[in-house]
Design an enzyme around this catalytic site. Structure first.
Site, PDB file in Angstrom:
ATOM      1  N   ASP A   1       4.219   0.597   4.219  1.00  0.00           N
ATOM      2  CA  ASP A   1       4.003  -0.659   4.917  1.00  0.00           C
ATOM      3  C   ASP A   1       3.781  -1.759   3.888  1.00  0.00           C
ATOM      4  OD1 ASP A   1       0.734  -1.084   4.775  1.00  0.00           O
ATOM      5  OD2 ASP A   1       1.363   1.007   4.686  1.00  0.00           O
TER       6      ASP A   1
ATOM      7  N   TYR B   1      -8.633   2.471   5.839  1.00  0.00           N
ATOM      8  CA  TYR B   1      -9.362   3.136   4.767  1.00  0.00           C
ATOM      9  C   TYR B   1     -10.851   2.943   5.038  1.00  0.00           C
ATOM     10  CZ  TYR B   1      -4.945   3.402   2.264  1.00  0.00           C
ATOM     11  OH  TYR B   1      -3.651   3.678   1.905  1.00  0.00           O
TER      12      TYR B   1
ATOM     13  N   ASP C   1       0.800  -1.215   0.000  1.00  0.00           N
ATOM     14  CA  ASP C   1       0.000   0.000   0.000  1.00  0.00           C
ATOM     15  C   ASP C   1       0.843   1.279   0.000  1.00  0.00           C
ATOM     16  OD1 ASP C   1      -2.381   1.625   0.333  1.00  0.00           O
ATOM     17  OD2 ASP C   1      -1.823   1.808   2.435  1.00  0.00           O
TER      18      ASP C   1
ATOM     19  N   GLU D   1       4.874  10.241   4.230  1.00  0.00           N
ATOM     20  CA  GLU D   1       4.278   9.003   3.728  1.00  0.00           C
ATOM     21  C   GLU D   1       4.244   9.025   2.210  1.00  0.00           C
ATOM     22  OE1 GLU D   1       3.642   5.791   4.288  1.00  0.00           O
ATOM     23  OE2 GLU D   1       1.990   6.028   5.696  1.00  0.00           O
TER      24      GLU D   1
END
Length: 540
Positions: free
Chosen positions: A88, A231, A85, A428
């Site tokens: 991670d 999510y 994703d 991120e």
């Protein structure tokens, strides 16, 4: 060599005796040739997030290899493949579906840009890695897996190749466990693969179309996917409308239009195309395919909102929300360039260019927010494989591997960026972040990149060819040579200046100091400058 060494030593002596001043520099100028380079890099990023036994095939990153080769074993299925994703290693259906949909759409709409940049084969290879995974996840026409990995995966910090144990946390969609959002995104991705691939391999393309229709039927059982709170999807209706319009494009059946008018009766939104909002993506395609006014107006209204009402930073980038804000600017730019393709409204092209130029370095920090692009970029992206450490003791150090092409979340409303691996909002990266960026760069490459006006055509299946690896052999696990202290791929006076900032100290002070110790003797002194002199002017 003696002249170079003398100049370097003299400069280093002067510099080391003074404090290096803070200098205000003008923002980077983005040239037309930069777009094709950035386009290539942004697509390359996906190789860093590949999962499964075939990771190393057609992969531009030598530091990635097979991982998670037993995914699905505990349920008697082969769920290997697909893409991690973000930083991670969980595989979420909603971001795999979103990324593959947007990438497939960009290839469909900007095929000439891919051809001109020499990226069509790489794009097909990347997309097929997505669709192979989706097709592999099929149990039957009424059951598909879409998720692998547990929240406890986040307790591990290290490369995916070394993650211990097998992953037994999976989710699936069937009649009793709906996931309209994933079904719609997966269906759209498979339909686009059919369109992009039918002249290359009709057998594979037809399988994609068959499964696209299965997933569309399965998604009519409304409900949203499970994602362990990472999510939270608002609705699956917009995703199902996305699936329906592509099936309509392929089959021209009015039943799909009837479904669309029910699923997306109000297509307008003051947001951006993202994993949780496919309204505008669907509206653009619906309006283009059918001419229906309300869908065309929804796109026009949203782009007006982005150009006039979304707040912007002093540096000029539109700031929709704090977490991963640049992904939204990128996807808004993608939509603007698609709309420009239809309307030739120069304001749309100018808007998109301004947003993407900011990302590439035309900003107050004079820094690219896409890793590996330009001369300055984030050194601490939140990405376990790129960071390259084993365990939490070293997890905040500079990334040992260059995560080329990755779009980070970005700066705050004041154009200030925090380059720390645990500042997730800023550092991120994700497969959903890059999707809109790839598409926007495809558009900019088309309109600004001076690609050939006549493109080659071929009906033969392309054979993806891995990009040649750099001639330099990484030292101590790094993708840059020690002499290149500031990691700009050239050894010059800037590296001497970097060393001067730590002159006379030892490496025990910090990880940063260790990087200034070019000869790795534990001290930062003139011997490091002399080592730089040997490679002065070297580029790689």
């Amino acid at each position: 060599m003696k002249k170079i060494l003398a100049a370097v030593l003299t400069s280093a002596t002067i510099i080391s005796s003074t404090v290096v001043p803070s200098v205000n520099v003008s923002a980077a100028t983005i040239s037309s040739s930069d777009y094709a380079v950035a386009f290539k890099d942004s697509l390359w990023f996906y190789d860093a997030n590949k999962c499964g036994p075939d990771v190393a095939k057609d992969n531009v990153f030598s530091w990635r290899a097979a991982c998670h080769t037993n995914d699905g074993k505990f349920v008697g299925a082969d769920l290997t493949g697909g893409y991690h994703d973000c930083g991670d290693h969980i595989k979420f259906g909603i971001t795999n579906g979103y990324a593959s949909s947007i990438l497939g759409w960009s290839l469909y709409e900007f095929k000439d840009a891919y051809d001109g940049a020499g990226l069509t084969n790489k794009a097909i290879s990347t997309l097929k890695y997505f669709t192979d995974y989706i097709m592999k996840s099929r149990v039957s026409a009424t059951k598909y897996y879409y998720h692998v990995g547990a929240p406890t995966d986040h307790d591990y910090w290290g490369p995916p190749e070394k993650q211990p144990g097998d992953r037994d946390k999976v989710y699936y969609v069937d009649s009793s466990s709906p996931a309209s959002d994933v079904c719609g995104l997966y269906s759209g991705a498979l339909s686009l693969m059919y369109l992009n691939y039918k002249d290359i391999d009709s057998t594979y393309a037809n399988k994609c179309l068959e499964m696209s229709k299965e997933l569309y039927a399965l998604g009519k059982n409304r409900g949203t996917c499970k994602a362990d709170g990472f999510y939270t999807s608002s609705s699956g209706d917009d995703d199902m409308a996305w699936a329906a319009i592509w099936l309509y494009v392929i089959e021209k059946k009015d039943s799909y239009l009837s479904d669309i008018n029910s699923l997306l009766s109000s297509p307008g939104t003051n947001w951006a195309i993202c994993w949780n909002d496919m309204k505008l993506a669907a509206a653009y395609v619906i309006g283009s395919a059918t001419g229906q006014t309300k869908y065309k107006d929804a796109v026009t209204s949203n782009l007006n909102y982005w150009q006039t009402s979304v707040p912007k930073t002093p540096g000029g980038v539109r700031f929709l929300t704090e977490w991963g804000m640049l992904r939204y600017s990128a996807s808004a730019s993608m939509l603007a360039l698609l709309q420009y393709k239809l309307t030739k409204d120069e304001n749309l092209k100018t808007f998109a260019k301004g947003q993407i130029d900011y990302i590439l370095g035309n900003n107050p920090a004079n820094m690219s927010y896409m890793v590996g692009f330009g001369s300055k970029w984030p050194q601490h992206p939140h990405h376990r494989a790129a960071q390259g450490s084993m365990g939490w003791g070293d997890w905040k150090s500079t990334a040992k591997n260059t995560l080329t092409g990755a779009l980070v979340g970005g700066p705050n409303m004041s154009d200030q960026y925090t380059d720390e691996v645990d500042k997730f909002q800023a550092t991120e990266v994700g497969i959903d972040y890059n999707a809109g960026l790839v598409a926007a760069l495809a558009g900019l490459t088309k309109y600004y990149g001076n690609i050939p006006s006549t493109q080659p055509t071929s009906t033969k299946a392309p054979t993806p060819t891995p990009t040649n690896t750099p001639t330099f052999t990484p030292t101590n696990g790094f993708n840059y040579i020690p002499e290149d202290v500031n990691k700009d791929r050239v050894v010059n006076m800037a590296d001497v200046i970097s060393i001067a900032s730590g002159f006379g100290t030892t490496t025990v002070d910090s990880k940063y100091k260790q990087e200034l110790d070019v000869n790795r003797d534990g001290a930062i002194n003139m011997s490091d400058v002399m080592k730089i002199a040997v490679k002065f002017g070297y580029t790689y």
